[in-house]
Design an enzyme around this catalytic site. Structure first.
Site, PDB file in Angstrom:
ATOM      1  N   GLY A 108       0.813  -1.205   0.000  1.00 14.65           N
ATOM      2  CA  GLY A 108       0.000   0.000   0.000  1.00 14.65           C
ATOM      3  C   GLY A 108       0.845   1.252   0.000  1.00 14.65           C
ATOM      4  N   GLY A 123       0.994   5.422   1.574  1.00 13.61           N
ATOM      5  CA  GLY A 123       0.501   6.473   2.439  1.00 13.61           C
ATOM      6  C   GLY A 123       1.070   7.809   2.016  1.00 13.61           C
ATOM      7  N   GLY A 124       1.033   8.776   2.924  1.00 13.95           N
ATOM      8  CA  GLY A 124       1.461  10.124   2.578  1.00 13.95           C
ATOM      9  C   GLY A 124       2.953  10.253   2.330  1.00 13.95           C
ATOM     10  CB  THR A 178       3.929  -0.587   3.270  1.00 15.78           C
ATOM     11  OG1 THR A 178       3.812   0.640   3.985  1.00 15.78           O
ATOM     12  CG2 THR A 178       4.339  -1.678   4.225  1.00 15.78           C
ATOM     13  CG  ASP A 188      -2.081   8.802  12.201  1.00 20.04           C
ATOM     14  OD1 ASP A 188      -3.238   9.273  12.160  1.00 20.04           O
ATOM     15  OD2 ASP A 188      -1.532   8.285  11.224  1.00 20.04           O
TER      16      ASP A 188
END
Length: 452
Positions: A54, A56-57, A61, A179
């Site tokens: 995946g 993210g910002g 990964t 988070d």
């Protein structure tokens, strides 16, 4: 049931992205070299990338196999900033600093079994990488989607009892996660314990840092109000954990639950045949109070109030059907098990209540003969729990599993010839048959119970 692996990202992919940040071409899963630029999918001469999990910002990964550890699965997080960050010199530097900070945070925290271990950090292919433990399981967001109905009061209470000690461990090391959300909590498949992931936004707290406005970080809806001003505190994590509980209880996103006129979460209006005890409701309201002044300030405070609420499974069982009054938290209880294939035979499982408390776990540095994995000695807070009074007997195992693998037969003898996985499966089957939450005790719980 399929379980997603340890994700530190926003969405899942079914491809393999080139590790060269100047290429980033998509390749079929299992490719050895990028079909566009020829970059190998072997990192640090040991990590063979299988697929991209995946993005993210701050990066991607990847699921990889470690050639120096018998091709064991690990997770590699690669720093690949977004196009917007690339154009911002200050933003790019800050993002890279946060990426490096994550490795520093994980090194401080990897002594906890419910936080992923950091194996190493390195730079290759003009990019930065973190290698972390692979956690096989589902995020709570995935779990909510899969079960298709809200979490029950018992599930939420269990979540809090499992996650609050983890947060205490984090906060004791002067770290704020910043988070916490359903996507960053994984239920580990092997033992059903919750694992807190993604410390990329974590912050070390010092007196200077507390007085200084920091970077605005956190997931919209779950982040505490003070985080929008760059003023995260320990209670900010408690707020995010509370909002996570509200989302799981209602299947509604935080923005939809929030009443802007009153400045509160109107979560009770969205409970659908899912009652919540008033005592737990008060705890959730205090966790999610918009003002830190009226919010819980520490995990110990939350655990202390949770301790006063008898768990839902602490009610009389079939052995005493005439009573409808919940037992006191100080009392033990007995589970009545029906033996498979014997409709008239019942087996009892005695559970002993262990009150909450603290103890020093591990060995002092100067203790002769102490092993390295027993250090450092540290204080552990254990929430209240019930534990079996005796080892699981063969008759109890037979009642739940329908088989008895023991060599030395005897109904009241301890079951043997079972693996750790068999024991975990026993707990899962016991939970399914009784409607209550059973699991194996953690190492800390076992040691604490032995001292009780």
């Amino acid at each position: 049931m399929r379980h997603r692996p340890h994700l530190i990202c926003e969405y899942v992919m079914n491809t393999l992205h080139c590790l060269n940040p100047d290429c980033q071409a998509e390749n079929p899963i299992g490719t050895k070299f990028c079909h566009k630029c020829g970059t190998p999918f072997l990192l640090n001469q040991r990590y063979q990338c299988d697929r991209t999990l995946g993005q993210g910002g701050f990066g991607r990964t990847h699921l990889v196999r470690d050639g120096q550890r018998g091709n064991a699965k690990v997770v590699v997080k690669q720093f690949i900033p977004s196009e917007e960050l690339r154009k911002s010199t200050g933003g790019l530097q800050k993002a890279l600093q946060l990426f490096h900070d994550e490795s520093a945070r994980l090194l401080q925290l990897d002594q906890h079994p419910q936080i992923p271990i950091l194996f190493e950090a390195f730079e290759e292919h003009k990019s930065h990488f973190l290698v972390q433990q692979f956690i096989d399981g589902q995020t709570l967001a995935d779990e909510l989607d899969e079960q298709g109905k809200p979490f029950t009061e018992a599930q939420v209470r269990s979540l809090l009892l499992d996650m609050l000690p983890v947060l205490q461990f984090v906060h004791d090391r002067q770290i704020i996660h910043r988070d916490i959300k359903p996507e960053n909590i994984i239920r580990r498949q092997i033992d059903n314990r919750l694992v807190l992931i993604d410390f990329g936004a974590a912050k070390v707290v010092t007196q200077t840092a507390l007085a200084r406005t920091g970077t605005i970080i956190g997931h919209a809806g779950y982040a505490a109000p003070e985080q929008s001003f760059g003023k995260a505190i320990f209670a900010s994590d408690l707020y995010s954990l509370g909002v996570t509980c509200l989302h799981l209880l209602t299947q509604m996103y935080p923005f939809d639950l929030y009443d802007s006129m009153d400045g509160t979460f109107a979560w009770r209006d969205y409970l659908s045949n899912n009652p919540v005890d008033d005592a737990l409701a008060i705890i959730l309201d205090k966790l999610t109070h918009s003002s830190p002044k009226y919010r819980y300030r520490s995990t110990q405070d939350v655990l202390r109030d949770l301790e006063q609420i008898p768990p839902s499974f602490a009610t009389p069982t079939a052995s005493s059907p005439s009573s409808s009054t919940p037992q006191s938290p100080s009392r033990n209880y007995t589970e009545c098990l029906q033996v498979a294939g014997r409709s008239q035979q019942e087996v009892l499982l005695d559970m002993v209540y262990i009150p909450a408390g603290q103890f020093m776990m591990g060995a002092p540095n100067d203790e002769p003969g102490a092993r390295d994995n027993e250090k450092p000695q540290h204080r552990v807070t254990v929430p209240a729990f019930w534990i079996g009074k005796f080892p699981i007997t063969q008759s109890q195992y037979q009642a739940i599993m329908g088989t008895n693998p023991s060599h030395f037969k005897g109904d009241n003898r301890p079951v043997e010839q079972v693996s750790w996985h068999d024991a975990a499966n026993f707990c899962q089957q016991l939970s399914a048959k009784t409607g209550k939450s059973y699991r194996l005790p953690s190492e800390a719980e076992w040691e604490y119970a032995c001292r009780a």
